[in-house]
Design an enzyme around this catalytic site. Sequence first.
Site, PDB file in Angstrom:
ATOM      1  N   SER A 122       0.835  -1.214   0.000  1.00  0.00           N
ATOM      2  CA  SER A 122       0.000   0.000   0.000  1.00  0.00           C
ATOM      3  C   SER A 122       0.863   1.256   0.000  1.00  0.00           C
ATOM      4  O   SER A 122       0.660   2.168  -0.807  1.00  0.00           O
ATOM      5  CB  SER A 122      -0.889   0.046   1.239  1.00  0.00           C
ATOM      6  OG  SER A 122      -1.619  -1.131   1.373  1.00  0.00           O
ATOM      7  N   CYS A 238       1.463   0.582  13.438  1.00  0.00           N
ATOM      8  CA  CYS A 238       0.019   0.669  13.677  1.00  0.00           C
ATOM      9  C   CYS A 238      -0.258   0.234  15.113  1.00  0.00           C
ATOM     10  O   CYS A 238      -1.246  -0.432  15.395  1.00  0.00           O
ATOM     11  CB  CYS A 238      -0.764  -0.154  12.658  1.00  0.00           C
ATOM     12  SG  CYS A 238      -0.241  -1.860  12.543  1.00  0.00           S
TER      13      CYS A 238
END
Lengths: 318, 150
Positions: A122, A238
């Site tokens: 991504s 994250c």
Amino acid sequence: MADIQIADAWKRRARALLGNEADTLLHYCQTPVQKSIRLNTLRYGKDHILEQLAAAGWELHSVPWCPLGYWVMNRTREDIGRSVWHALDYFYIQDAVSLIPAEILAPKTQMCVLDMAAAPGSKTGHLATMMQDTGGIVANDVALGRLPALRANMDKIGATNVLVSQHDGRAFAQMRDAFDAVLVDAPCSATGTVRKNPGVLENWQPNQAQSHRKIQESLLSSAITATKPGGFIVYATCSLEPEENEAVVDAVARNNTVALIPSHLSGLQSRPGITEWNNCAFVNAMERTVRIYPQDNNTQGFYVACLQKTGDSYAISE
Amino acid sequence: MQYLSNAEREIVVTYLSERFGLSPHVFKDFVLLSSGRKVWAARQLAALAIEEISLTVETAGLPLLRWRSGREMKLTTAGARVFGCHATRNCVYVSHREMLSLLQGNSIEVDAQAAADGYVILYGDYGIIGVSHKKGPQVMNMLPRARQLT
């Protein structure tokens, strides 16, 4: 609202981090995250993509911190990932919060960039798009099994400047001063992803926050070595755990010739990195790093630090 | 991955020029490499940068074409979507309905007499769809499953 189980130990930690605001954080952890996309401007013009999607009835709201990012507001339609436009590569489905690292790294055209833990790609795709498919990006991942997805996603956006490699990220320490910029999207306990991965906090225990720390520090150190003097390194996870974020950056920065650079993006609500945790003090410049809680922008949780390799002696710039 | 020799590169570029009218100029900033049965197109600067640091890579750039049955070249879907906009021949327009049918995995029939039998680039109002094999009016669906509507 989902019925997501969160371990008491993590709730206590949330209170230690946020005080009374922890209840807001815990509330947001229970709600699903809004779907978002990144426009593929390597294949089509931005205006053309937006016109076609609007004509097809897709209601998009701009993600403020990324010119290519849009939230998909239609809640009752079919999945946009099953639409013709997705099949024709008009966009890539990407969490709004994961658009942050590439925006902070802000690579220029013709640069040589390393994405050290790239799969499924991504952020690599975002970097390639920002570089307008010029220069070169090494998209590396240690896991062979994750390379096909990385490769497929690069084909999908039409990037010709990406070279896929499979090395332990620590091996890049042997490539001194090789890259203009490096992204370290480090492996982590992923506690910030609870809105998408409901089980991640169910049985959470404090020792999990330490389980990736050694590799995180090694990867960041390796990234700094592989960056040219003056070049930038973005470290992201994250996770919301200080052990995987500020503690890692602090430990590595103290032993390298780097400066911590403010990591703010226009339109992004964020908090400064913390300067103390569990009786450990971090350098004051840690406030230049960024914590993003789910309630700040209605996203997942995230942490980002931007470092510049100064080439000076072993001292951190305050 | 290995760089194509000058002779091998000439074969590839000539095929793309003769079959699809892709000017050799389109590939001037790209190096062509081979790996197994695939030929890859990578930005020259990217390849040069990696040569400098002696990094072993799994793949470089985009899969441009693949050798089929050891002797026949087929432009890939990814290659068509990136370079197909420069093609001037053997391109077949498909309607929105035909595009949907292709994306659903079906083969279609087209009225495209200007295109010679063999591999053709399919395009519609919304962009290039991919590459298929045409024989008469029949267009065989060759879109990879990952590019189809699921």
